[in-house]
Design an enzyme around this catalytic site. Structure first.
Site: not given
Ligand SMILES: Cc1cc2nc3c(=O)[nH]c(=O)nc-3n(C[C@H](O)[C@H](O)[C@H](O)COP(=O)(O)O)c2cc1C
Length: 429
Positions: A126, A150, A176, A293, A317
């Site tokens: 990330s 990002y 993303t 993404k 997301h």
């Molecule tokens: C706590 C948290 C932090 C996240 N941080 C990022 C991130 O830094 N970059 C990103 O592209 N997506 C981020 N996401 C989204 C995840 O990459 C992903 O798309 C999402 O968690 C998938 O859904 P799920 O949690 O239902 O499996 C984050 C999700 C969560 C829950």
């Protein structure tokens, strides 16, 4: 044959009185993680945008599609592996990028990196990680890893991140697109808690030479209204964010670098003006495959391919950005038609089981990403917990594949599913 091996290992351990470290069931996993984490941490990870409608839709979307297993097809030899961007993977799972993992466990990304590498599951680092990508890469050996970007308002910083990712052996860049602004996250708002303002989740920045140069040469100026009131809570926050900064604590307090890092991060981390015209900048600066993404519309997917992108990640997301956004499994068939096999499609958001992965692959995904479940497993049992979670997912997928009458991923097609059921009756195709 991981399915049977894992089952056997679990049941055999049970004979000696040992239970799995992390619950195999998704709801149980979330429940245990809630108990293992401070309130703010759980809210940040579990929470979504607004009323949580899209979090629910992600699950409902999967539940409405049903698998129709076929019989008598000799599934004694099975291969649940896939090919993705020229790499052979033993299972269709990836770890989607999850920021601020220090909220779940102090070893954060490092524990996840070790677990992912041991299980041969690609980890997407990330941009908001708690540990620098170099440290994670060093913990992974030859394990597959990608970097998620990002897009900052500073193109120099973008370039620096991508260069570091290449040097770290990342095999793809994920851009993303759905978070150029932070969604309206009601749980975090009600607790008035955003981890970045406490110096958490900014390790990729504080370890970056370009970012450090920006802090030194363009210090963020706070207006009189933006200065935090000197309350005990503000002092505690200052201590927290100074501790999080990679500098000796006393020096950090004196230099003010830690506070400057948070302020600079807030100023430059995202670029709401991002548009299709920006993509060539990245395309020209890396030979790595680029995946976009946050794609939910077939036209955006088609345009991504036309612009020379190497893949799309169908994602909302995890329901954290637009409350009421479509579920990803609903969006997938249209996107698969638009992409027409030209680039791989990864799907995440709501994937919780082998059956979910099976359904996504049946509708045209090449692989699936997991988000919250691995943050929960991390909170419950650290590296060992994440390893177990990955073993469980792989086992569940292998068993679902065989029990549905398929010997390989190539044999999973849309005919393996019912039409989405709007009522209680689902019809086989
Ligand atoms: C706590 C948290 C932090 C996240 N941080 C990022 C991130 O830094 N970059 C990103 O592209 N997506 C981020 N996401 C989204 C995840 O990459 C992903 O798309 C999402 O968690 C998938 O859904 P799920 O949690 O239902 O499996 C984050 C999700 C969560 C829950």
């Amino acid at each position: 044959m991981i399915g049977v091996l894992r089952q056997t290992a679990v049941y055999r351990a049970g004979v000696s009185g040992r239970r799995p470290r992390v619950p195999t069931d998704a709801a149980g996993l979330e429940g245990r993680a809630r108990k293992a984490m401070p309130r703010e941490a759980f809210a940040y990870i579990a929470g979504g945008a607004g009323t949580g409608a899209t979090i629910r839709a992600n699950r409902e979307g999967f539940d409405r599609r049903r698998i129709v297993p076929r019989m008598l097809r000799d599934v004694s030899g099975r291969d649940s592996g896939i090919e993705l961007l020229g790499r052979r993977l033993a299972s269709p799972f990836l770890l989607s990028p999850v920021g601020v993992l220090e909220m779940a466990h102090e070893e954060a990304d490092l524990a996840v990196a070790r677990a992912a590498s041991a299980e041969g599951v690609p980890m997407i680092f990330s941009n908001q990680a708690s540990k620098p990508m170099e440290a994670c890469a060093a913990a992974m050996g030859q394990g597959p890893r990608w970097f998620q970007l990002y897009w900052s308002t500073s193109n120099d910083l973008v370039e620096s991140f991508v260069g570091r990712a290449e040097a770290c052996g990342c095999e793809a860049i994920v851009v993303t697109l759905d978070t150029t602004l932070l969604g309206w996250r009601t749980q975090d708002l009600d607790l008035a808690y955003l981890p970045f303002l406490r110096g958490k989740g900014i390790a990729q920045y504080t370890s970056d030479p370009v970012f450090r140069r920006i802090i030194a040469t363009e210090p963020a100026q706070l207006g009189p209204d933006e200065q935090p009131k000197p309350t005990p809570a503000a002092l505690r926050t200052l201590v927290q964010l100074t501790r999080a900064y990679p500098e000796r604590f006393v020096n950090g307090l004196r230099s003010g670098h830690a506070r400057a890092a948070v302020q600079t991060f807030t100023r430059i981390y995202s670029r709401p003006s991002l548009s299709w015209e920006d993509l060539p900048f990245l395309r020209e600066r890396t030979k790595l495959p680029i995946l976009l993404k946050g794609i939910l519309h077939p036209d955006d997917a088609a345009r991504a391919v036309d612009e020379g992108m190497d893949g799309v990640i169908v994602s909302n997301h995890g329901g954290r950005q637009v409350d009421g956004a479509t579920s990803t499994i609903e969006a997938l068939p249209g996107i698969a038609r638009a992409v027409d096999g030209r680039v791989p499609i990864v799907l995440d958001s709501g994937v919780r089981s082998g059956a979910d992965a099976f359904k996504a692959l049946a509708l045209g995904a090449t692989a699936v990403g997991i988000g919250r479940p691995y943050a929960y497993a991390l909170a419950i049992a650290g590296e060992a917990g994440v390893r177990e979670l990955l073993q469980n997912l792989k086992a569940d997928f292998d068993l679902t594949l065989g029990l549905s009458g398929c010997r390989s991923v190539a044999e999973i097609g849309p005919e393996a599913l019912t039409e989405p059921a709007s009522g209680p009756f689902a019809t086989p195709r």
